[in-house]
Design a protein around this motif. Structure first.
Motif, mmCIF file in Angstrom:
data_model
loop_
_atom_site.group_PDB
_atom_site.id
_atom_site.type_symbol
_atom_site.label_atom_id
_atom_site.label_comp_id
_atom_site.label_asym_id
_atom_site.label_seq_id
_atom_site.Cartn_x
_atom_site.Cartn_y
_atom_site.Cartn_z
ATOM 1 N N ASP A 1 0.832 -1.204 0.000
ATOM 2 C CA ASP A 1 0.000 0.000 0.000
ATOM 3 C C ASP A 1 0.870 1.257 0.000
ATOM 4 O OD1 ASP A 1 -2.602 1.252 0.055
ATOM 5 O OD2 ASP A 1 -2.116 1.849 2.107
ATOM 6 N N ILE A 2 1.932 1.254 0.806
ATOM 7 C CA ILE A 2 2.841 2.400 0.850
ATOM 8 C C ILE A 2 3.536 2.573 -0.496
ATOM 9 C CG2 ILE A 2 4.950 3.310 1.912
ATOM 10 C CD1 ILE A 2 2.423 3.463 3.636
ATOM 11 N N LYS A 3 3.967 1.472 -1.098
ATOM 12 C CA LYS A 3 4.637 1.553 -2.401
ATOM 13 C C LYS A 3 3.685 2.125 -3.448
ATOM 14 C CE LYS A 3 7.210 -0.955 -5.870
ATOM 15 N NZ LYS A 3 7.766 -2.213 -6.309
ATOM 16 N N LYS A 4 2.422 1.715 -3.393
ATOM 17 C CA LYS A 4 1.427 2.223 -4.338
ATOM 18 C C LYS A 4 1.285 3.740 -4.201
ATOM 19 C CE LYS A 4 -2.819 2.237 -3.275
ATOM 20 N NZ LYS A 4 -4.150 1.970 -2.832
ATOM 21 N N VAL A 5 1.192 4.224 -2.975
ATOM 22 C CA VAL A 5 1.032 5.662 -2.749
ATOM 23 C C VAL A 5 2.283 6.416 -3.222
ATOM 24 C CG1 VAL A 5 0.666 7.437 -0.993
ATOM 25 C CG2 VAL A 5 -0.571 5.295 -0.850
ATOM 26 N N ILE A 6 3.455 5.863 -2.967
ATOM 27 C CA ILE A 6 4.705 6.498 -3.415
ATOM 28 C C ILE A 6 4.727 6.590 -4.940
ATOM 29 C CG2 ILE A 6 7.209 6.188 -3.603
ATOM 30 C CD1 ILE A 6 7.130 5.047 -0.737
ATOM 31 N N LEU B 1 2.184 6.611 -6.988
ATOM 32 C CA LEU B 1 1.179 7.585 -7.414
ATOM 33 C C LEU B 1 1.692 9.013 -7.252
ATOM 34 C CD1 LEU B 1 -2.111 5.991 -6.049
ATOM 35 C CD2 LEU B 1 -1.481 6.303 -8.437
ATOM 36 N N GLU B 2 2.373 9.268 -6.144
ATOM 37 C CA GLU B 2 2.925 10.607 -5.907
ATOM 38 C C GLU B 2 4.025 10.941 -6.910
ATOM 39 O OE1 GLU B 2 2.501 13.292 -3.644
ATOM 40 O OE2 GLU B 2 0.566 12.337 -3.324
ATOM 41 N N GLU B 3 4.856 9.962 -7.219
ATOM 42 C CA GLU B 3 5.955 10.195 -8.165
ATOM 43 C C GLU B 3 5.443 10.513 -9.563
ATOM 44 O OE1 GLU B 3 9.675 7.547 -6.449
ATOM 45 O OE2 GLU B 3 8.355 6.657 -7.944
ATOM 46 N N THR B 4 4.346 9.883 -9.935
ATOM 47 C CA THR B 4 3.822 10.079 -11.290
ATOM 48 C C THR B 4 2.785 11.191 -11.359
ATOM 49 O OG1 THR B 4 2.185 8.334 -10.936
ATOM 50 C CG2 THR B 4 4.265 7.699 -11.968
ATOM 51 N N ALA B 5 2.494 11.831 -10.238
ATOM 52 C CA ALA B 5 1.532 12.938 -10.241
ATOM 53 C C ALA B 5 2.084 14.092 -11.074
ATOM 54 C CB ALA B 5 1.268 13.396 -8.808
ATOM 55 N N ALA B 6 1.175 14.848 -11.638
ATOM 56 C CA ALA B 6 1.571 15.968 -12.496
ATOM 57 C C ALA B 6 2.447 16.959 -11.738
ATOM 58 C CB ALA B 6 0.334 16.684 -13.018
ATOM 59 N N GLY B 7 3.555 17.335 -12.354
ATOM 60 C CA GLY B 7 4.436 18.339 -11.773
ATOM 61 C C GLY B 7 5.458 17.827 -10.781
ATOM 62 N N LYS B 8 5.499 16.553 -10.498
ATOM 63 C CA LYS B 8 6.447 16.018 -9.518
ATOM 64 C C LYS B 8 7.807 15.708 -10.124
ATOM 65 C CE LYS B 8 4.227 15.878 -5.627
ATOM 66 N NZ LYS B 8 4.615 16.612 -4.469
ATOM 67 N N ILE C 1 3.756 11.250 3.262
ATOM 68 C CA ILE C 1 3.009 10.085 2.774
ATOM 69 C C ILE C 1 2.834 9.062 3.899
ATOM 70 C CG2 ILE C 1 3.175 8.057 1.267
ATOM 71 C CD1 ILE C 1 4.509 9.943 -0.805
ATOM 72 N N LEU C 2 3.920 8.781 4.616
ATOM 73 C CA LEU C 2 3.852 7.804 5.707
ATOM 74 C C LEU C 2 2.943 8.285 6.828
ATOM 75 C CD1 LEU C 2 7.582 6.685 5.870
ATOM 76 C CD2 LEU C 2 5.655 5.406 4.946
ATOM 77 N N GLN C 3 3.039 9.565 7.170
ATOM 78 C CA GLN C 3 2.194 10.100 8.230
ATOM 79 C C GLN C 3 0.729 10.026 7.844
ATOM 80 O OE1 GLN C 3 4.059 13.939 8.523
ATOM 81 N NE2 GLN C 3 5.061 13.401 10.444
ATOM 82 N N LYS C 4 0.444 10.327 6.595
ATOM 83 C CA LYS C 4 -0.941 10.270 6.114
ATOM 84 C C LYS C 4 -1.467 8.837 6.192
ATOM 85 C CE LYS C 4 -3.817 11.459 2.151
ATOM 86 N NZ LYS C 4 -3.832 11.975 0.774
ATOM 87 N N ALA C 5 -0.638 7.878 5.811
ATOM 88 C CA ALA C 5 -1.042 6.473 5.860
ATOM 89 C C ALA C 5 -1.330 6.034 7.292
ATOM 90 C CB ALA C 5 0.047 5.595 5.242
ATOM 91 N N VAL C 6 -0.482 6.446 8.227
ATOM 92 C CA VAL C 6 -0.693 6.089 9.633
ATOM 93 C C VAL C 6 -1.968 6.747 10.150
ATOM 94 C CG1 VAL C 6 0.210 6.376 11.978
ATOM 95 C CG2 VAL C 6 1.710 5.592 10.159
ATOM 96 N N LYS C 7 -2.173 8.016 9.803
ATOM 97 C CA LYS C 7 -3.364 8.739 10.259
ATOM 98 C C LYS C 7 -4.635 8.072 9.735
ATOM 99 C CE LYS C 7 -5.473 13.327 10.490
ATOM 100 N NZ LYS C 7 -6.795 12.789 10.589
#
Length: 151
Positions: free
Chosen positions: A28-33, A35-42, A54-60
Motif C-alpha cells: 500500500d505504501i509503495k502504491k502511494v509512493i 502515485l505521488e511520483e507520477t503525479a503531475a508536476g512532480k 506520505i507515511l504520516q498520512k497512511a498512519v493517520k
C-alpha cells in the motif's frame, strides 16, 4: 537509500517470510509512493519531506479507521489496522516526547512573538513546518492551545 528502495527490499523479505500483514501494508505504501511520483508536476522524484508526509498520512488514515472499528466493536478489523500502523511506523522518525514537544513549541511561540490564544494560527503554521514528521498535528495543536492559554 531512498524510502522506495527500502520498501522494495522489505516487500521481498515479507514475501519470503510469508508475512501477509506486513506485505499488505508495504504494498500500500509503495502504491502511494508511485502515485505521488507520477503525479503531475512532480518530475518523478520525491523529497524526504514528501516521503514522511506520505507515511504520516497512511498512519493517520489507519488510526482513524481503527477508531471507527473500535467504536463498532470490530476487533478483527481493529487488530489488522493496528498491525499495519506498527509496520508503517517503523519507517517514521521517532516521535518527540511531551517534554521535547513543549520545549520546541515554547521556542516557536517566542520566535513568532505569540502571546494570546488568538495567535494560534501563526504558531501552528510555523510549528507544523518545523516539527513535520516529529510530532502529530493533534498533539501539536493541543499543546499550543494549553501554552497560549497559560501565557
Amino acid at each position: 537509500m531512498s524510502l522506495k528502495t527500502t520498501i522494495d527490499a522489505d516487500i521481498k523479505a515479507a514475501m519470503l517470510a510469508k508475512d501477509k500483514v506486513k506485505l499488505l501494508a508495504l504494498r500500500d505504501i509503495k502504491k502511494v509512493i508511485l502515485l505521488e511520483e507520477t503525479a503531475a508536476g512532480k518530475g518523478g522524484e520525491l523529497t524526504e519531506a514528501d516521503e514522511m508526509r506520505i507515511l504520516q498520512k497512511a498512519v493517520k488514515q489507519r488510526k482513524d479507521s481503527a477508531e471507527i472499528y473500535k467504536q463498532q466493536n470490530r476487533e478483527d478489523l481493529l487488530e489488522k489496522e493496528q498491525a499495519e500502523i506498527d509496520v508503517i511506523s517503523v519507517y517514521l522518525p521517532k516521535a518527540m516526547s511531551e517534554d521535547e514537544l513543549k520545549e520546541a513549541l515554547t521556542a516557536i511561540i517566542a520566535k513568532v512573538g505569540a502571546s494570546a490564544p488568538s495567535d494560534m494560527g501563526k504558531v501552528m503554521g510555523a510549528a507544523t513546518k518545523e516539527l513535520a514528521g516529529k510530532a502529530d498535528g493533534k498533539a501539536i495543536s493541543t499543546m499550543v492551545k494549553s501554552l497560549l492559554a497559560n501565557s
